[in-house]
Design a protein around this motif. Structure first.
Motif, PDB file in Angstrom:
ATOM      1  N   ASP A 192      -0.795   4.703  -3.942  1.00 57.26           N
ATOM      2  CA  ASP A 192      -0.692   4.035  -2.647  1.00 57.26           C
ATOM      3  C   ASP A 192      -0.921   2.529  -2.773  1.00 57.26           C
ATOM      4  O   ASP A 192      -1.866   2.097  -3.452  1.00 57.26           O
ATOM      5  CB  ASP A 192      -1.721   4.594  -1.673  1.00 57.26           C
ATOM      6  N   ILE A 193      -0.077   1.759  -2.112  1.00 54.60           N
ATOM      7  CA  ILE A 193      -0.364   0.345  -1.884  1.00 54.60           C
ATOM      8  C   ILE A 193      -1.365   0.302  -0.738  1.00 54.60           C
ATOM      9  O   ILE A 193      -1.152   0.937   0.298  1.00 54.60           O
ATOM     10  CB  ILE A 193       0.908  -0.436  -1.533  1.00 54.60           C
ATOM     11  N   VAL A 194      -2.467  -0.435  -0.923  1.00 54.40           N
ATOM     12  CA  VAL A 194      -3.576  -0.310   0.032  1.00 54.40           C
ATOM     13  C   VAL A 194      -3.886  -1.568   0.826  1.00 54.40           C
ATOM     14  O   VAL A 194      -4.740  -1.539   1.723  1.00 54.40           O
ATOM     15  CB  VAL A 194      -4.860   0.158  -0.690  1.00 54.40           C
ATOM     16  N   ASP A 195      -3.199  -2.696   0.534  1.00 52.53           N
ATOM     17  CA  ASP A 195      -3.468  -3.900   1.318  1.00 52.53           C
ATOM     18  C   ASP A 195      -2.309  -4.887   1.188  1.00 52.53           C
ATOM     19  O   ASP A 195      -1.374  -4.677   0.407  1.00 52.53           O
ATOM     20  CB  ASP A 195      -4.796  -4.566   0.909  1.00 52.53           C
ATOM     21  N   VAL A 196      -2.356  -5.960   1.972  1.00 52.03           N
ATOM     22  CA  VAL A 196      -1.261  -6.934   1.986  1.00 52.03           C
ATOM     23  C   VAL A 196      -1.183  -7.736   0.701  1.00 52.03           C
ATOM     24  O   VAL A 196      -0.199  -8.436   0.471  1.00 52.03           O
ATOM     25  CB  VAL A 196      -1.361  -7.899   3.189  1.00 52.03           C
ATOM     26  N   ASP A 197      -2.184  -7.626  -0.141  1.00 50.24           N
ATOM     27  CA  ASP A 197      -2.138  -8.294  -1.439  1.00 50.24           C
ATOM     28  C   ASP A 197      -1.433  -7.451  -2.492  1.00 50.24           C
ATOM     29  O   ASP A 197      -1.332  -7.868  -3.650  1.00 50.24           O
ATOM     30  CB  ASP A 197      -3.555  -8.630  -1.913  1.00 50.24           C
ATOM     31  N   GLY A 198      -0.965  -6.269  -2.104  1.00 47.79           N
ATOM     32  CA  GLY A 198      -0.226  -5.421  -3.029  1.00 47.79           C
ATOM     33  C   GLY A 198      -1.098  -4.659  -3.998  1.00 47.79           C
ATOM     34  O   GLY A 198      -0.602  -4.108  -4.987  1.00 47.79           O
ATOM     35  N   HIS A 199      -2.403  -4.593  -3.737  1.00 51.31           N
ATOM     36  CA  HIS A 199      -3.278  -3.821  -4.607  1.00 51.31           C
ATOM     37  C   HIS A 199      -2.956  -2.333  -4.491  1.00 51.31           C
ATOM     38  O   HIS A 199      -2.558  -1.847  -3.423  1.00 51.31           O
ATOM     39  CB  HIS A 199      -4.748  -4.045  -4.236  1.00 51.31           C
ATOM     40  N   LEU A 200      -3.172  -1.622  -5.578  1.00 52.81           N
ATOM     41  CA  LEU A 200      -2.938  -0.193  -5.605  1.00 52.81           C
ATOM     42  C   LEU A 200      -4.260   0.560  -5.559  1.00 52.81           C
ATOM     43  O   LEU A 200      -5.306   0.060  -5.985  1.00 52.81           O
ATOM     44  CB  LEU A 200      -2.159   0.186  -6.866  1.00 52.81           C
ATOM     45  N   PHE A 201      -4.191   1.758  -5.028  1.00 49.14           N
ATOM     46  CA  PHE A 201      -5.388   2.582  -4.894  1.00 49.14           C
ATOM     47  C   PHE A 201      -6.171   2.613  -6.206  1.00 49.14           C
ATOM     48  O   PHE A 201      -5.594   2.734  -7.291  1.00 49.14           O
ATOM     49  CB  PHE A 201      -5.010   4.006  -4.502  1.00 49.14           C
ATOM     50  N   GLY A 202      -7.482   2.518  -6.084  1.00 52.71           N
ATOM     51  CA  GLY A 202      -8.358   2.598  -7.241  1.00 52.71           C
ATOM     52  C   GLY A 202      -8.714   1.277  -7.863  1.00 52.71           C
ATOM     53  O   GLY A 202      -9.591   1.209  -8.725  1.00 52.71           O
ATOM     54  N   HIS A 203      -8.056   0.194  -7.417  1.00 56.68           N
ATOM     55  CA  HIS A 203      -8.274  -1.109  -8.052  1.00 56.68           C
ATOM     56  C   HIS A 203      -9.708  -1.593  -7.882  1.00 56.68           C
ATOM     57  O   HIS A 203     -10.216  -2.346  -8.734  1.00 56.68           O
ATOM     58  CB  HIS A 203      -7.299  -2.151  -7.476  1.00 56.68           C
TER      59      HIS A 203
END
Length: 271
Positions: free
Chosen positions: A85-96
């Motif tokens: 999953d992309i989880v925020d507007v910064d393009g981070h992915l789940f678990g980062h």
């Protein structure tokens, strides 16, 4: 007829709302004459939500033992992936931003590990998708576009998953330009056509722009049960209708997909 011989977006019972084992999916792939199968279970809070604000590595151990799977099974080449999953507007992915301090036995680790890095280390490739887009409420088009661009910049991300049904607007031309420059893929998702009819025109528009710009696509059934593996009736019909170039279908055969994967990320060991 447009040739599609790979199914690179599929789910097993580990995704919780899916119903088949990896072996059942492989057997179905063999029956459908699929040359290459990518198993991409959800790496997401919707599979294992945090308990009291914390995550447990034991809930994700499915991803840590995939080396036990054979690389060729019933004549089908098998790849290990995740749909993150992309989880925020910064393009981070789940678990980062998740740190785990215990191993799968529950023992304390000498050095805490980052969940995303640990899981991605075991993956041949990652599909980056949006499921819960609540974090994008109020975001500008520039922000949502940059979100997808940054996801594509992750070294393990090969595919942007079902952007036609995410409901999140973005600058298609800009995202496709980045995908082409990085040798990465835009997914045309079979399940979207069957389960989300309101998104069909959006998916068609994406495919048409990919054809115009020379951007390669991947095809995935997004099957959540073995019966759906390798069945691309809707995707094939639409792509044939718009006369989508066969040469831009990365999933047309196993060798082509492995070549694309090798150039973008690196060829998996044993294949």
């Amino acid at each position: 007829m447009l040739h599609i011989a790979c199914d690179v977006h599929t789910h097993t019972i580990f995704s919780r709302h899916a119903y088949s084992t990896i072996e059942e999916n492989v057997r179905a792939a063999a029956e459908m004459r699929v040359e290459l199968l990518g198993s991409t279970d959800h790496f997401s809070a919707m599979v294992h939500p945090a308990i009291d604000g914390e995550y447990d590595l034991r809930d994700f151990q499915h991803f840590l033992n995939v080396h036990s799977w054979p690389r060729i099974w019933n004549g089908v080449r098998l790849l290990h992936g995740v749909e993150a999953d992309i989880v925020d507007v910064d393009g981070h992915l789940f678990g980062h931003d998740i740190v785990c301090g215990r191993d799968i036995t529950g023992r304390a680790l000498r050095r805490p590990i980052n969940l995303k890095e640990r899981v991605f280390d075991e993956c041949d490739y990652v599909i980056a998708s949006v499921h819960d887009r609540s974090w994008a409420e109020g975001a500008s088009l520039a922000q949502t576009t940059e979100c997808y661009v940054r996801a594509l910049e992750d070294p393990k991300v090969l595919i942007l998953g079902h952007t036609g049904r995410s409901g999140m607007p973005y600058d298609l031309g800009e995202v496709l330009t980045v995908a082409k420059e990085r040798g990465k893929l835009i997914e045309i998702n079979e399940a979207t056509f069957g389960d989300h009819p309101s998104a069909r025109q959006s998916c068609r528009r994406i495919a048409e722009r990919c054809a115009e710009m020379g951007v390669m696509i991947s095809t995935g059934t997004d099957a959540h049960i073995s019966y759906g593996i390798g069945r691309f009736d809707h995707v094939r019909s639409m792509l044939e209708e718009i006369r989508f170039p066969q040469k831009l279908v990365a999933t047309r055969d196993a060798q082509t997909f492995l070549d694309v994967l090798g150039h973008a990320i690196g060829r998996p060991d044993g294949l």
